[in-house]
Design an enzyme around this catalytic site. Structure first.
Site, PDB file in Angstrom:
ATOM      1  N   GLY A   1      22.669  12.296  23.348  1.00 26.36           N
ATOM      2  CA  GLY A   1      21.651  12.894  22.705  1.00 26.36           C
ATOM      3  C   GLY A   1      20.601  13.142  23.644  1.00 26.36           C
TER       4      GLY A   1
ATOM      5  N   ASP B   1      32.411   5.940  17.255  1.00 22.15           N
ATOM      6  CA  ASP B   1      31.397   5.560  16.326  1.00 22.15           C
ATOM      7  C   ASP B   1      31.118   4.256  16.675  1.00 22.15           C
ATOM      8  OD1 ASP B   1      29.733   4.746  14.326  1.00 22.15           O
ATOM      9  OD2 ASP B   1      31.051   5.800  12.697  1.00 22.15           O
ATOM     10  N   VAL B   2      30.058   3.791  17.091  1.00 24.31           N
ATOM     11  CA  VAL B   2      29.760   2.749  17.612  1.00 24.31           C
ATOM     12  C   VAL B   2      29.495   1.644  16.547  1.00 24.31           C
ATOM     13  CG1 VAL B   2      28.821   3.248  19.876  1.00 24.31           C
ATOM     14  CG2 VAL B   2      27.161   2.933  17.970  1.00 24.31           C
TER      15      VAL B   2
ATOM     16  N   ALA C   1      16.677   0.620  22.442  1.00 22.88           N
ATOM     17  CA  ALA C   1      15.866   1.693  22.311  1.00 22.88           C
ATOM     18  C   ALA C   1      15.397   1.669  20.814  1.00 22.88           C
ATOM     19  CB  ALA C   1      16.296   2.979  22.372  1.00 22.88           C
TER      20      ALA C   1
ATOM     21  N   TYR D   1      15.224   4.465   8.661  1.00 20.24           N
ATOM     22  CA  TYR D   1      15.152   4.457  10.194  1.00 20.24           C
ATOM     23  C   TYR D   1      14.356   3.192  10.520  1.00 20.24           C
ATOM     24  CZ  TYR D   1      13.905   6.340  14.767  1.00 20.24           C
ATOM     25  OH  TYR D   1      13.658   6.451  16.019  1.00 20.24           O
TER      26      TYR D   1
ATOM     27  N   LYS E   1      15.769  -0.153  12.472  1.00 23.56           N
ATOM     28  CA  LYS E   1      15.162  -0.568  13.835  1.00 23.56           C
ATOM     29  C   LYS E   1      14.594  -2.025  13.838  1.00 23.56           C
ATOM     30  CE  LYS E   1      15.946   3.170  16.491  1.00 23.56           C
ATOM     31  NZ  LYS E   1      17.074   3.057  17.552  1.00 23.56           N
TER      32      LYS E   1
ATOM     33  N   TYR F   1      20.569 -12.669  19.340  1.00 21.56           N
ATOM     34  CA  TYR F   1      21.357 -12.781  20.399  1.00 21.56           C
ATOM     35  C   TYR F   1      20.789 -13.499  21.652  1.00 21.56           C
ATOM     36  CZ  TYR F   1      25.655 -10.500  18.306  1.00 21.56           C
ATOM     37  OH  TYR F   1      26.844 -10.238  17.710  1.00 21.56           O
TER      38      TYR F   1
ATOM     39  N   ARG G   1      11.077  17.902  14.603  1.00 19.90           N
ATOM     40  CA  ARG G   1      10.125  17.000  15.208  1.00 19.90           C
ATOM     41  C   ARG G   1       9.189  18.216  15.583  1.00 19.90           C
ATOM     42  NH1 ARG G   1      13.280  12.175  18.353  1.00 19.90           N
ATOM     43  NH2 ARG G   1      14.852  13.612  18.443  1.00 19.90           N
TER      44      ARG G   1
HETATM   45  P1  NAD Z   1      19.241  12.037  19.468  1.00 21.37           P
HETATM   46  O1  NAD Z   1      19.593  12.163  18.199  1.00 21.37           O
HETATM   47  O2  NAD Z   1      19.272  13.142  20.091  1.00 21.37           O
HETATM   48  O3  NAD Z   1      20.309  11.253  19.925  1.00 21.37           O
HETATM   49  C1  NAD Z   1      20.888  10.015  19.220  1.00 21.37           C
HETATM   50  C2  NAD Z   1      22.526  10.026  19.788  1.00 21.37           C
HETATM   51  O4  NAD Z   1      23.287   8.961  19.414  1.00 21.37           O
HETATM   52  C3  NAD Z   1      23.358  11.274  19.426  1.00 21.37           C
HETATM   53  O5  NAD Z   1      24.101  11.809  20.596  1.00 21.37           O
HETATM   54  C4  NAD Z   1      24.314  11.009  18.487  1.00 21.37           C
HETATM   55  O6  NAD Z   1      25.228  11.622  18.318  1.00 21.37           O
HETATM   56  C5  NAD Z   1      24.493   9.482  18.775  1.00 21.37           C
HETATM   57  N1  NAD Z   1      24.719   8.442  17.644  1.00 21.37           N
HETATM   58  C6  NAD Z   1      24.326   8.470  16.388  1.00 21.37           C
HETATM   59  N2  NAD Z   1      25.080   7.516  15.641  1.00 21.37           N
HETATM   60  C7  NAD Z   1      25.972   7.136  16.641  1.00 21.37           C
HETATM   61  C8  NAD Z   1      27.139   6.268  16.103  1.00 21.37           C
HETATM   62  N3  NAD Z   1      27.232   5.709  15.114  1.00 21.37           N
HETATM   63  N4  NAD Z   1      27.974   6.170  17.296  1.00 21.37           N
HETATM   64  C9  NAD Z   1      28.082   6.752  18.330  1.00 21.37           C
HETATM   65  N5  NAD Z   1      27.127   7.611  18.675  1.00 21.37           N
HETATM   66  C10 NAD Z   1      26.009   7.810  17.656  1.00 21.37           C
HETATM   67  O7  NAD Z   1      17.966  11.050  19.281  1.00 21.37           O
HETATM   68  P2  NAD Z   1      17.184  10.776  20.743  1.00 21.37           P
HETATM   69  O8  NAD Z   1      15.775  11.495  20.685  1.00 21.37           O
HETATM   70  O9  NAD Z   1      17.873  10.999  21.944  1.00 21.37           O
HETATM   71  O10 NAD Z   1      16.819   9.109  20.500  1.00 21.37           O
HETATM   72  C11 NAD Z   1      17.601   8.291  21.022  1.00 21.37           C
HETATM   73  C12 NAD Z   1      17.237   6.851  20.829  1.00 21.37           C
HETATM   74  O11 NAD Z   1      15.653   6.699  21.058  1.00 21.37           O
HETATM   75  C13 NAD Z   1      17.401   6.461  19.344  1.00 21.37           C
HETATM   76  O12 NAD Z   1      17.814   5.283  19.047  1.00 21.37           O
HETATM   77  C14 NAD Z   1      16.019   6.761  18.754  1.00 21.37           C
HETATM   78  O13 NAD Z   1      15.820   5.964  17.606  1.00 21.37           O
HETATM   79  C15 NAD Z   1      15.330   6.169  19.860  1.00 21.37           C
HETATM   80  N6  NAD Z   1      13.775   6.822  20.016  1.00 21.37           N
HETATM   81  C16 NAD Z   1      13.736   8.189  20.293  1.00 21.37           C
HETATM   82  C17 NAD Z   1      12.520   8.599  20.275  1.00 21.37           C
HETATM   83  C18 NAD Z   1      12.010  10.298  20.858  1.00 21.37           C
HETATM   84  O14 NAD Z   1      10.953  10.497  20.568  1.00 21.37           O
HETATM   85  N7  NAD Z   1      12.804  10.771  20.809  1.00 21.37           N
HETATM   86  C19 NAD Z   1      11.202   8.022  19.700  1.00 21.37           C
HETATM   87  C20 NAD Z   1      11.759   6.829  19.436  1.00 21.37           C
HETATM   88  C21 NAD Z   1      12.779   6.112  19.462  1.00 21.37           C
END
Ligand code: NAD
Length: 318
Positions: free
Chosen positions: A10, A56-57, A114, A145, A149, A159, A186
């Site tokens: 991601g 898929d985790v 995260a 969401y 979280k 855990y 966003r």
């Molecule tokens: P993103 O959508 O770009 O990345 C998320 C990644 O997780 C993607 O590659 C997606 O394919 C993968 N994914 C989702 N569900 C999955 C599953 N079931 N199995 C395997 N892979 C899966 O989002 P991001 O902005 O990179 O965010 C990453 C993390 O950081 C997330 O947990 C998000 O909640 C957290 N976060 C991000 C922000 C931000 O500003 N970007 C802010 C707060 C929290």
């Protein structure tokens, strides 16, 4: 050092994997590409210390061999994505987090969750400190969401307390930088794409709501700092520089040299009106604070969107 990164393909994950490789680590990325492009891994995919597991985790998260850390990022993160994938978002926050925690437990690895500023919901305290419990509507449109979280944080604590897993929780505030998808809903990608294409820049409400925007490199430094301590958190990771959404739209328009007009559209339901982290804990516990100003971060991000826009439209802007 061998680290598993769920969601490693991601936006944040791909930067994190690259940063880990730069530090000499072996990286195992687990991702099912539900919200990301394989192109995010260009440049690291063939690295000898990089391994990709397409999985898929929420179903399973298994990695052979030793691991020092599991950093759990997998989750649809933009409002557009989690509103399109509500059940998948709940599953990855619950079962996905459980599988990632099990992986860390079995390997004796450090686990980092995260989490997000969204656990504070539409906050009644400002700025948000980690001891604030939040103001989340559990049946509102964003709850899939926010609540997944919040559940993931509770499971992480369970855990830690029951199975003695070495866990850490970071609450990430809005982060931005190259590799965000233009259509992910966003603010910065939306404004950048609208400005570059000359279409109206759509600001929600009257634009007086605030956001604190942290450049991706700073966010990744915070995640890495958390991965290399035994501090449980939660710790806010974000910028303490607060800006109104309208001002942000103006900055993006100016920096792209766009003539797009700014128009006002309805505010989405339960959209937070203010958002700014108190980062005292991150400073004390991790020695972390952001180092990239919004002006510098935009200067590193907007050319990336401009290049993407030009590539997709077959020409460079004159
Ligand atoms: P993103 O959508 O770009 O990345 C998320 C990644 O997780 C993607 O590659 C997606 O394919 C993968 N994914 C989702 N569900 C999955 C599953 N079931 N199995 C395997 N892979 C899966 O989002 P991001 O902005 O990179 O965010 C990453 C993390 O950081 C997330 O947990 C998000 O909640 C957290 N976060 C991000 C922000 C931000 O500003 N970007 C802010 C707060 C929290």
């Amino acid at each position: 050092m061998r680290t598993a990164v769920t969601g490693g393909a991601g936006f944040l994950g791909s930067h994190l994997c690259a940063a880990l490789l730069e530090r000499g680590a072996h990286v195992v990325c687990l991702d099912n590409f539900v919200t990301s492009e394989p192109a995010n891994l260009t440049g690291i995919r063939d690295h000898p210390r990089f391994e990709l597991i397409d999985t898929d985790v929420s179903q399973a998260a298994w990695v052979g061999g030793p691991l020092d850390a599991v950093i759990h990022l997998a989750c649809p993160a933009s409002p557009t994505d989690y509103l399109r994938l509500p059940v998948e978002t709940m599953r990855v926050g619950s079962s996905g987090t459980e599988h990632a925690l099990d992986l860390a437990a079995k390997k004796g690895a450090r686990f980092v969750l995260a989490s997000t500023s969204e656990v504070y919901g539409d906050p009644l305290q400002h700025p948000q400190r980690e001891d604030y419990w939040g103001n989340v509507n559990p049946v509102g449109p964003r709850s899939v969401y926010d609540e997944s979280k919040r559940y993931a944080e509770a499971l992480t604590c369970a855990y830690r307390n029951s199975y003695r897993v070495d866990t850490g929780i970071v609450r990430i505030f809005n982060s931005y930088g190259p590799r965000m998808r233009p259509n992910d809903g966003r603010a910065i990608p939306t404004f950048a794409w609208q400005a570059l294409s000359g279409r109206p820049i759509t600001v929600a409400g009257d634009g007086s709501q605030t956001r604190s925007l942290c450049y991706v490199d700073d966010t990744i430094r915070g995640l890495l700092a958390m991965a290399t301590t035994s501090y449980p958190g939660p710790v806010n990771i974000g910028s303490a520089e607060e800006i109104t959404v309208l001002h942000l739209a103006e900055l993006v328009r100016q920096a792209t040299g766009s003539r797009s007009e700014i128009v006002f559209v309805d505010l989405p339901e339960n959209d937070p009106l203010v958002r700014r982290p108190d980062i005292s804990r991150a400073r004390q516990a991790l020695g972390w604070e952001p180092s990239v100003s919004l002006a510098d971060g935009l200067a590193r991000t907007l050319p990336w969107f401009a290049e993407l826009w030009a590539g997709r439209n077959g020409h460079t802007r004159g």
